[in-house]
Design a protein around this motif. Sequence first.
Motif, PDB file in Angstrom:
ATOM      1  N   PRO A 174       0.875  -1.222  -0.205  1.00 35.54           N
ATOM      2  CA  PRO A 174      -0.230  -0.021  -0.056  1.00 35.54           C
ATOM      3  C   PRO A 174       0.956   1.302  -0.061  1.00 35.54           C
ATOM      4  N   SER A 175       0.391   2.198  -0.639  1.00 31.86           N
ATOM      5  CA  SER A 175       0.979   3.721  -0.482  1.00 31.86           C
ATOM      6  C   SER A 175       1.476   4.139   0.675  1.00 31.86           C
ATOM      7  N   LYS A 176       0.726   3.980   1.886  1.00 35.90           N
ATOM      8  CA  LYS A 176       0.916   4.177   3.112  1.00 35.90           C
ATOM      9  C   LYS A 176       2.373   3.568   3.666  1.00 35.90           C
ATOM     10  N   MET A 177       2.657   2.530   3.403  1.00 37.67           N
ATOM     11  CA  MET A 177       3.667   2.063   3.720  1.00 37.67           C
ATOM     12  C   MET A 177       4.971   2.314   2.843  1.00 37.67           C
ATOM     13  N   LEU A 178       4.713   2.537   1.492  1.00 38.94           N
ATOM     14  CA  LEU A 178       5.948   3.025   0.393  1.00 38.94           C
ATOM     15  C   LEU A 178       6.414   4.204   0.935  1.00 38.94           C
ATOM     16  N   ASN A 179       5.302   4.964   1.325  1.00 36.92           N
ATOM     17  CA  ASN A 179       5.710   6.629   2.119  1.00 36.92           C
ATOM     18  C   ASN A 179       6.421   6.450   3.275  1.00 36.92           C
ATOM     19  N   ALA A 180       6.249   5.466   3.901  1.00 38.98           N
ATOM     20  CA  ALA A 180       6.864   5.542   5.439  1.00 38.98           C
ATOM     21  C   ALA A 180       8.471   5.386   5.390  1.00 38.98           C
ATOM     22  N   VAL A 181       9.163   5.070   4.148  1.00 38.89           N
ATOM     23  CA  VAL A 181      10.420   4.810   4.295  1.00 38.89           C
ATOM     24  C   VAL A 181      11.169   6.318   4.266  1.00 38.89           C
ATOM     25  N   LYS A 182      12.232   6.282   4.997  1.00 41.89           N
ATOM     26  CA  LYS A 182      13.137   7.421   5.000  1.00 41.89           C
ATOM     27  C   LYS A 182      13.784   7.704   3.353  1.00 41.89           C
ATOM     28  N   VAL A 183      14.402   6.579   2.939  1.00 40.90           N
ATOM     29  CA  VAL A 183      15.244   6.887   1.650  1.00 40.90           C
ATOM     30  C   VAL A 183      14.370   6.359   0.350  1.00 40.90           C
ATOM     31  N   ALA A 184      13.908   4.901   0.553  1.00 46.33           N
ATOM     32  CA  ALA A 184      13.378   4.467  -0.782  1.00 46.33           C
ATOM     33  C   ALA A 184      12.982   2.845  -0.444  1.00 46.33           C
ATOM     34  N   ALA A 185      11.858   2.507  -1.358  1.00 47.34           N
ATOM     35  CA  ALA A 185      11.715   1.090  -1.461  1.00 47.34           C
ATOM     36  C   ALA A 185      12.120   0.505  -2.631  1.00 47.34           C
ATOM     37  N   VAL A 186      12.842  -0.506  -2.580  1.00 43.63           N
ATOM     38  CA  VAL A 186      13.465  -1.139  -3.848  1.00 43.63           C
ATOM     39  C   VAL A 186      12.835  -2.603  -4.075  1.00 43.63           C
ATOM     40  N   ASN A 187      12.889  -2.887  -5.201  1.00 41.38           N
ATOM     41  CA  ASN A 187      12.380  -4.157  -5.539  1.00 41.38           C
ATOM     42  C   ASN A 187      13.187  -4.849  -6.276  1.00 41.38           C
ATOM     43  N   VAL A 188      13.702  -6.019  -5.945  1.00 39.73           N
ATOM     44  CA  VAL A 188      14.476  -7.078  -6.799  1.00 39.73           C
ATOM     45  C   VAL A 188      13.413  -7.763  -7.902  1.00 39.73           C
TER      46      VAL A 188
ATOM     47  N   SER B  39      23.206   7.283  -1.069  1.00 40.91           N
ATOM     48  CA  SER B  39      23.883   8.561  -1.121  1.00 40.91           C
ATOM     49  C   SER B  39      23.307   9.278  -2.275  1.00 40.91           C
ATOM     50  N   GLY B  40      22.219   8.918  -2.882  1.00 42.44           N
ATOM     51  CA  GLY B  40      21.749   9.858  -4.149  1.00 42.44           C
ATOM     52  C   GLY B  40      22.503   9.810  -5.128  1.00 42.44           C
ATOM     53  N   ASP B  41      23.351   9.024  -5.500  1.00 44.90           N
ATOM     54  CA  ASP B  41      24.225   8.854  -6.501  1.00 44.90           C
ATOM     55  C   ASP B  41      24.042   7.836  -7.500  1.00 44.90           C
ATOM     56  N   VAL B  42      22.449   7.733  -7.801  1.00 44.13           N
ATOM     57  CA  VAL B  42      21.958   6.982  -8.783  1.00 44.13           C
ATOM     58  C   VAL B  42      21.022   7.767  -9.859  1.00 44.13           C
ATOM     59  N   GLN B  43      21.068   7.437 -10.948  1.00 45.40           N
ATOM     60  CA  GLN B  43      20.294   7.972 -11.780  1.00 45.40           C
ATOM     61  C   GLN B  43      19.183   7.004 -12.428  1.00 45.40           C
ATOM     62  N   PRO B  44      17.911   7.149 -11.760  1.00 47.16           N
ATOM     63  CA  PRO B  44      16.763   6.252 -12.333  1.00 47.16           C
ATOM     64  C   PRO B  44      16.500   6.382 -13.645  1.00 47.16           C
ATOM     65  N   VAL B  45      16.196   5.218 -14.372  1.00 51.00           N
ATOM     66  CA  VAL B  45      15.542   5.565 -15.654  1.00 51.00           C
ATOM     67  C   VAL B  45      14.129   4.950 -15.553  1.00 51.00           C
ATOM     68  N   LYS B  46      13.234   5.715 -16.533  1.00 51.82           N
ATOM     69  CA  LYS B  46      11.758   5.472 -16.627  1.00 51.82           C
ATOM     70  C   LYS B  46      11.710   4.458 -17.444  1.00 51.82           C
ATOM     71  N   GLN B  47      10.471   3.364 -17.170  1.00 58.79           N
ATOM     72  CA  GLN B  47      10.649   2.379 -18.084  1.00 58.79           C
ATOM     73  C   GLN B  47       9.520   2.925 -19.374  1.00 58.79           C
ATOM     74  N   VAL B  48       9.638   2.319 -20.369  1.00 58.52           N
ATOM     75  CA  VAL B  48       9.203   2.780 -21.761  1.00 58.52           C
ATOM     76  C   VAL B  48       7.936   1.767 -21.758  1.00 58.52           C
ATOM     77  N   GLU B  49       6.609   2.530 -21.657  1.00 56.69           N
ATOM     78  CA  GLU B  49       5.466   1.978 -21.377  1.00 56.69           C
ATOM     79  C   GLU B  49       5.055   1.057 -22.783  1.00 56.69           C
ATOM     80  N   ASP B  50       5.334   1.512 -23.864  1.00 54.21           N
ATOM     81  CA  ASP B  50       5.238   1.031 -25.238  1.00 54.21           C
ATOM     82  C   ASP B  50       5.715  -0.192 -25.160  1.00 54.21           C
ATOM     83  N   GLU B  51       6.781  -0.752 -24.461  1.00 55.50           N
ATOM     84  CA  GLU B  51       7.603  -1.985 -24.215  1.00 55.50           C
ATOM     85  C   GLU B  51       7.257  -2.969 -23.304  1.00 55.50           C
ATOM     86  N   VAL B  52       6.298  -2.722 -22.663  1.00 61.42           N
ATOM     87  CA  VAL B  52       5.791  -3.482 -21.631  1.00 61.42           C
ATOM     88  C   VAL B  52       5.014  -4.859 -21.909  1.00 61.42           C
ATOM     89  N   VAL B  53       5.815  -5.899 -21.330  1.00 61.39           N
ATOM     90  CA  VAL B  53       4.982  -7.333 -21.501  1.00 61.39           C
ATOM     91  C   VAL B  53       4.913  -7.850 -20.331  1.00 61.39           C
TER      92      VAL B  53
END
Length: 314
Positions: free
Chosen positions: A93-107, A186-200
């Motif tokens: 749930p969004s409440k849970m994701l918003n509770a983190v201080k830095v990030a919620a990361v999925n493998v 450390s904030g030293d990461v550059q996230p890349v947005k997923q291309v929605e047209d390529e979603v499978v």
Amino acid sequence: MTTVVFMGTPQFAVPILQGLIDHHYDILCVVTQPDRPVGRKHQIQQSPVKQAAVKNQIAVFQPEKLSGSPEMQRVIDFHPDLIVTAAYGQFLPSKMLNAVKVAAVNVHGSLLPKYRGGAPVQYAIMNGDKETGISLIYMVKKMDAGDILAQQAVKITDDDDTESMFEKLSLVGRDLLLDTLPKVLSGDVQPVKQVEDEVVFSPNIKPEEEALDFNQTAFMVNAKVRALRPDPVAYTEISGKRTKIWKAEVSDQQTDLAPGSVVAKDKHHLYLAAGKGTVLSILEIQPAGKPKQQITDYLNGIGQTLTVGQKVIK
């Protein structure tokens, strides 16, 4: 120490959890699926992640439904630096994701945006892909749709099945996560947005999708056998009897016989026709109500009645 709430369930997630422990992340708790009945005897069994958490003396939460549960509130009250998930099995749930201080990361076990969903490894093998991989993503409420933090490809060999690929991917996922988390912190990461047209999408395998289609080529039939091993195991009907196919291999032979016909047979081999004149050799088989057996044992028993040229699969 960086505080982490870890969420995962199957064996795939265990090396990832252990890697965080070994690298001195402070695991506040582990959230995993409830204990479930397993096997013919329906014995209650803890998830592999719960077993690892208990071994490491980490608190375990197992809500049947995460949203609105007391366990969810306890995680929120922790205000962890990170939530790390690996095949947990429920939406966060969004409440849970918003509770983190830095990030919620999925493998996640695919090269996103290809194969969002619950069965990415199975679909990669079943579709005959030559590679899959690991994606680390920021978690958002939409399934597997977050920005990509890092990816690493992993080859799929002709011998790989879902079990062997999960073993490979779990180790790659562990190492990629441990390499990437310091950059996230450390904030030293550059996230890349997923291309929605390529979603499978790769939704969980439905029971009706476990059936083999011998009109497909032998390669594709065998790909499905590998994709559904060790669970739930692909099946067909041989002479009208439901039969699981545990292991097979593509033969070099060619045939003019209709798909599903017996191309050749001796005491130790059974070759069946597939689509486009291709041939599949059956190696391990499980007739209904019987244990898994080598093809030699099958041919000495139920399979004695099969004859060359006979169409045994409709």
